[in-house]
Write a protein that holds these residues in place. Sequence first.
Motif, short mmCIF file in Angstrom:
data_model
loop_
_atom_site.label_atom_id
_atom_site.label_comp_id
_atom_site.label_asym_id
_atom_site.label_seq_id
_atom_site.Cartn_x
_atom_site.Cartn_y
_atom_site.Cartn_z
N ILE A 103 0.77 -1.06 -0.11
CA ILE A 103 0.12 0.08 0.04
C ILE A 103 0.86 1.42 -0.02
N GLU A 104 1.97 1.23 0.56
CA GLU A 104 2.96 2.38 0.65
C GLU A 104 3.42 2.71 -0.86
N GLN A 105 3.60 1.63 -1.67
CA GLN A 105 3.83 1.64 -3.14
C GLN A 105 2.71 2.63 -3.90
N VAL A 106 1.49 2.21 -3.46
CA VAL A 106 0.41 2.82 -4.29
C VAL A 106 0.40 3.98 -3.54
N ASP A 107 0.58 4.44 -2.35
CA ASP A 107 0.38 5.66 -1.94
C ASP A 107 1.67 6.67 -2.40
N VAL A 108 2.67 6.39 -2.79
CA VAL A 108 3.71 7.43 -3.51
C VAL A 108 3.25 7.62 -4.85
N VAL A 109 2.32 7.11 -5.36
CA VAL A 109 2.12 7.25 -7.05
C VAL A 109 1.53 8.83 -7.06
N PRO A 110 2.13 9.42 -7.84
CA PRO A 110 1.48 10.81 -8.22
C PRO A 110 0.01 10.87 -8.01
N TYR A 111 -0.70 11.81 -7.22
CA TYR A 111 -2.05 12.01 -7.38
C TYR A 111 -3.00 11.18 -6.32
N VAL A 112 -2.15 10.13 -5.88
CA VAL A 112 -2.70 9.20 -4.90
C VAL A 112 -2.58 9.76 -3.73
N GLY A 113 -3.89 9.95 -2.81
CA GLY A 113 -3.86 10.44 -1.37
C GLY A 113 -4.62 9.71 -0.58
N PRO A 114 -5.02 10.11 0.48
CA PRO A 114 -6.08 9.44 1.53
C PRO A 114 -7.53 9.24 0.64
N ALA A 115 -7.96 10.26 -0.03
CA ALA A 115 -9.28 9.95 -0.76
C ALA A 115 -9.18 8.91 -1.76
N ALA A 116 -8.08 8.90 -2.57
CA ALA A 116 -8.06 7.66 -3.44
C ALA A 116 -7.92 6.18 -2.81
N LEU A 117 -7.06 6.34 -1.82
CA LEU A 117 -7.09 5.09 -0.88
C LEU A 117 -8.24 4.61 -0.59
N ALA A 118 -9.20 5.50 0.12
CA ALA A 118 -10.44 5.20 0.77
C ALA A 118 -11.44 4.83 -0.40
N ALA A 119 -11.28 5.36 -1.50
CA ALA A 119 -12.24 4.98 -2.73
C ALA A 119 -11.86 3.45 -3.16
N LEU A 120 -10.51 3.21 -3.37
CA LEU A 120 -10.12 2.06 -3.70
C LEU A 120 -10.33 0.81 -2.78
N GLU A 121 -10.28 1.06 -1.39
CA GLU A 121 -10.86 0.10 -0.26
C GLU A 121 -12.30 0.11 -0.39
#
Length: 381
Positions: free
Chosen positions: A77-95
């Motif tokens: 998940i840390e690797q996903v989080d550092v992708v440009p434009y990916v942040g808490p809102a994107a992670l919440a949507a993916l989950e």
Amino acid sequence: MDAEHEAVELGTQTQPLATGTPAGEGVLSFLNEYSISLSVLDQEVPLNALAAQALIDFREGPDGVLRTGDDRRFVSIEQVDVVPYVGPAALAALEAYAKGTGRVELPVDGHVGTFHGVAFNMAEARRAIHAANTESASNLQTLFGIPAAAVQSLVAARPILHMVQLSRLTNVNAVTMGQLKAHTQQAAEGDPCTGPGICQPGLICEGRPGDGSSPYGRCVDASYLSGNGDVCSRFVACPSEKLICIGLASGWVEGYCAPAWMGASFIEYSDLRLQSTNPLVTAPLTVVGLATVPMDINVELDVVHTAPHRLVLTLEDPGGETALLWDGPNEGTPPSRIVVTRGIPRDGVINGRWKLHVANPSGVGSGTLRSWTLKLTSRYD
């Protein structure tokens, strides 16, 4: 699309998304599927278009083409989080999308999501989808009270496979979702329950915690089973698959048979950092659906630590009674499985919040408690 609004519509996180948790593994599995396209990420999840494109760019590798030798996959998940434009809102949507589409392993009372303002746990979602797939159009309209236009959409979409699909059908709205939930409340054996009248006939709601840690118990069949109370051992099995042998997990040579629902395993994917500067951390876990007092108590640990022999582990039951699980400075590196035979009385409370305390009094080393499992059997006091 409005990613933030849709993420709230599907459901919200209760704790940070973490690698190694069921939700984390579900998100990674989803992102690593070759069939996941830009339109799926942008329109269906949905993500901000820039975040969706950045995730696809990562997957495609330097040549910008999927299904070639330089393709990349997400491993954390840390690797996903550092992708440009990916942040808490994107992670919440993916989950939320991973949970709503069934990519995440959840307990029966695990929160799947909130769809058109209606919250569903796993058992409720299964019953609602079963009704949407099997009830006649007439029943859905007259007995469930679902508007005709929504009924037509439900019938035309069969088989409906997950909650995201169900909630996004044409004409399906808060009324449809609410009626499906309201008219499928009679819970089957093993399903979560919140009190009398929830379970199907012949079942009772057992094991609701008294400490407020969960509103749920489990629907169980408390009727007498032939063989209940019989003697059993490693070599002499109970006479029915609906019975378990209590006592063997504590090292007894001779145990006794009891209904299978009186034993269960509970796991907490804590992903708890064990830092040398923090000498004591606590990982809670909620137990529901058992009888009243504990019998067998086994703890299984998934710990990665640079000095595990320095750790002191203590288990606390819902009534505040404690047991020293492992004294690292005197006993060495803790095993992955610990049988609890001391400290916690067998006439205490079993349903409710248990706590694993991890201490490092020397302050040497660091690591992570990735998960811990509590395997219990119970009896009536």
